[in-house]
Design an enzyme around this catalytic site. Structure first.
Site, PDB file in Angstrom:
ATOM      1  N   HIS A   4     -17.192   1.004   3.584  1.00  0.00           N
ATOM      2  CA  HIS A   4     -16.438   0.516   2.433  1.00  0.00           C
ATOM      3  C   HIS A   4     -16.153   1.593   1.399  1.00  0.00           C
ATOM      4  CE1 HIS A   4     -17.281  -3.543   3.956  1.00  0.00           C
ATOM      5  NE2 HIS A   4     -16.277  -3.922   3.187  1.00  0.00           N
ATOM      6  N   GLY A   5     -16.936   2.632   1.360  1.00  0.00           N
ATOM      7  CA  GLY A   5     -16.631   3.660   0.375  1.00  0.00           C
ATOM      8  C   GLY A   5     -17.710   4.712   0.273  1.00  0.00           C
TER       9      GLY A   5
END
Length: 484
Positions: free
Chosen positions: A327-328
């Site tokens: 996700h990041g």
């Protein structure tokens, strides 16, 4: 090009008309047209990013053929390694390079070393995590002898770049989407109308629910030090609705748009806010990603050996670590993934492995008291975890949690301007009612076809369209998952 933009409102009808009335008689021309408009759609952001998709496409096209054509096991592994290196290499550079540089500098500063490697001037390509995983599943499945490669480069290009789901999913598998490019598509009125319904519901989720929640969420998270515990909880709850409306709204628009062109994409959300435990929540949330990790990470880990709760728990933590980092490039996402893994500990120790797999209140219009309790607990746990997802730093998240541990948690949420949220709360209530009524269908508005009174159906559609028309002129934001 945003789904909720005027550009797309012009782009989609033009593409639709050209697709069905100009190139519909020639399958190859139709596929070429899909590939071209998909590149136009993606290039609307940055033309330079098209090179990355083309590199992934041409690499996996030839790698897939070579894996299948050779009987040498070592060569198969080398070709698969090439696919992994190219795709994950680009993903690592654009998404994680600065994260590693920053943490490298900070790690050595602890021991007094003054490393000062400068961050790189990198722009994260929109949707790189999504199309990278999609094309990787193609080469991995060929390596595992689950599918055969295609020798039609246009078909493969259209598969990788298919514009409805290119930048934020669903992450399609080749075995589902690729064959649909190889057969003639016939226009079906019922399928197109259902696609429009799903697009409508996706726009409602995004423009009416998510973007309105964002106004209050942004204020609360930016001013958390000055707000009561109940107000912080209110902000976390609204962010849960925001991210669900934002991401599932995108998926609905993507799936509905694909149906307009004769394609069926997988369901990406199956009413996760009605889940009765955390494992059920993750079977219903971002299904295309969770099943990807299940098939290409979790199951291979099981095959490596090891039985018992310790090995299951190890596999769960690995799975959610990867989910978080996917996700990041931020420790908050890793912490969010880790917390969700922690939620599985009681389940693995005390509960049956199968958990809840059926639809809540499957044979009733109302849930039982036990189901209400389980849904509430699952929702609260999700809300607590989502704070890490929204926070910019671990310190900010920790301050938010500490701010919620206060007697003011039992007071009414308040800050100047919070009164304007009342219409939003009514909209969320109506939104959840429609979701509940359609929970047995692939998307919520499909459930409206079961209403016996046509006038009531028309009234609901009218109110949905009216609310979209009212809020579409308000401040809008990019889809949250574009950053992933």
């Amino acid at each position: 090009m945003l789904f909720n933009s005027l550009d797309f409102a012009v782009f989609l009808p033009l593409v639709f008309l050209f697709y069905w009335f100009v190139v519909n008689r020639n399958l190859k021309l139709q596929n070429l047209f899909v590939a071209i408009v998909s590149y136009i759609f993606y290039g609307w952001w940055e033309l330079e990013f098209l090179l990355l998709i083309f590199i992934s496409t041409i690499t996996d096209y030839f790698v897939g053929i070579r894996i299948f054509s050779t009987s040498n096991y070592l060569k198969k592994r080398v070709y698969l390694g090439l696919s992994l290196f190219v795709n994950l290499g680009m993903l690592a550079y654009f998404k994680y390079a600065n994260f590693f540089i920053t943490n490298f500098n900070e790690a050595f500063s602890i021991f007094g070393s003054n490393f000062n490697i400068h961050s790189l001037n990198i722009i994260l390509p929109v949707g790189i995590s999504f199309y990278t995983f999609q094309t990787l599943s193609y080469t991995i499945d060929i390596y595992k002898n689950k599918i055969r490669p295609t020798k039609d480069f246009i078909v493969f290009s259209a598969f990788v770049s298919f514009f409805p789901q290119l930048v934020a999913g669903p992450i399609e598998r080749a075995k589902n989407l690729l064959p649909q490019f190889k057969v003639k598509r016939e226009f079906r009125y019922e399928k197109a109308v259902d696609g429009l319904r799903q697009i409508l519901w996706g726009l409602f989720k995004k423009l009416v629910i998510a973007d309105n929640c964002a106004v209050y969420v942004n204020y609360i998270f930016e001013n958390q030090a000055d707000l009561s515990a109940s107000t912080l909880l209110f902000g976390a709850v609204l962010f849960t609705f925001q991210i669900y409306g934002d991401f599932s709204g995108y998926s609905d628009i993507a799936i509905g748009t694909a149906r307009l062109f004769g394609f069926d994409l997988m369901q990406n959300f199956a009413y996760p806010l009605f889940s009765r435990d955390i494992p059920e929540f993750w079977r219903r949330w971002h299904i295309s990603l969770t099943t990807w990790f299940r098939d290409y990470v979790y199951i291979p880990l099981i095959k490596l050996g090891g039985r018992g709760n310790f090995y299951r728990l190890r596999n769960i933590f690995i799975l959610f670590f990867l989910t978080g980092i996917w996700h990041g490039a931020n420790w908050t996402f890793i912490a969010w993934g880790t917390l969700n893994a922690v939620y599985f500990i009681p389940y693995l120790i005390f509960k049956n492995k199968k958990s809840h797999k059926g639809i809540v209140a499957e044979n009733s219009n109302f849930p039982s008291l036990k189901e209400v309790y389980n849904i509430f607990i699952s929702f609260i746990l999700s809300v607590l975890a989502i704070i890490l997802f929204r926070a910019q730093t671990i310190k900010e998240a920790w301050s938010f949690y500490l701010g919620m541990v206060d007697a003011s948690l039992f007071s009414m949420p308040y800050y100047r301007g919070i009164g304007y949220s009342r219409p939003l709360l009514i909209l969320i209530f109506v939104f959840m009612l429609i979701e509940w009524y359609g929970r047995k269908e692939s998307h919520a508005l499909a459930g409206l076809s079961n209403i016996k009174f046509p006038l009531m159906r028309k009234l609901i559609y009218f109110l949905i369209i009216l609310s979209i028309g009212v809020y579409m002129w308000a401040e809008t934001s990019d889809f949250i998952y574009f950053q992933f």
